[in-house]
Design a protein around this motif. Structure first.
Motif: not given
Length: 212
Positions: A147-168
């Motif tokens: 599902x494209x909408x669901x895929x986009x949701x997980x992409x956005x969550x992954x980006x946020x989590x990397x940027x603000x948390x574990x990746x930082x």
């Protein structure tokens, strides 16, 4: 030149992240069995990372479990000076405060993705193992979603989590591990995890650029 990881390598990346996450828990006799496939998957993902994976497996095969437990406790538990605190809030909050606002945000992100910590998990939600497992979950869900909408949701969550948390904050933890460890297994684990997160971030930057 695009560095976007092919779909099958996306899968490999997040499978490896799930494996290395298990190494940040208290070591058990089952850890050796769990890591048997690590060098093969890492070699498929990026041959330049293979040496670290091979050394990890060699070390755990040759290392006495009691010695590994001692080093794990010295680095991540204490009871005296904590050489490498494995909690995100230590690196994100003022004065290294545990269970701060960043911890609450991590817990909220877990819930937004339909996840909750196991009752057997006694550490704060921003423990490095939990955050790595969550990042792996986001990547695998994104990769498998039809599902494209669901895929986009997980992409956005992954980006946020990397940027603000574990990746930082992981590079700061890695510095502490590599400065204080006497055990090659944890040295190689730190280096490999750092490389994997850099790869995840590089792939994400290409995705973000292509979607601007």
């Amino acid at each position: 030149m695009s560095v976007h990881i092919l779909p099958e390598k996306d899968q490999a990346l997040y499978n490896v992240l799930s494996l290395v996450a298990s190494c940040f828990y208290r070591p058990t006799p089952e850890l050796l069995e769990d890591l048997q496939t690590l060098p093969e998957i890492v070699t498929f993902l990026d041959p330049e990372m293979a040496d670290a994976a091979d050394r990890m497996l060699t070390e755990i095969k040759n290392q006495n479990l009691d010695e590994l437990l001692k080093e794990y406790s010295r680095l991540f538990i204490g009871p005296f000076q904590l050489e490498a605190p494995p909690f995100g809030s230590v690196y994100l909050e003022s004065e290294g405060r545990l269970m701060g606002q960043s911890t609450s945000e991590v817990k909220r992100m877990y819930k937004e993705c339909g996840l909750d910590l196991s009752p057997d998990f006694k550490s704060p939600p921003d423990h490095v193992a939990a955050e790595l497992e969550f990042l792996a979950y986001l990547g695998l869900q994104e990769n498998s979603s039809q599902d494209e909408e669901q895929k986009m949701f997980y992409q956005q969550q992954r980006a946020l989590f990397l940027h603000r948390h574990i990746g930082y904050w992981f590079p700061l933890l890695a510095e502490n591990i590599e400065k204080h460890t006497f055990q090659p297994f944890y040295m190689e684990l730190s280096r490999l995890t750092r490389q994997l997160l850099e790869l995840a971030q590089a792939d994400l930057e290409v995705w973000c650029t292509s979607n601007d």
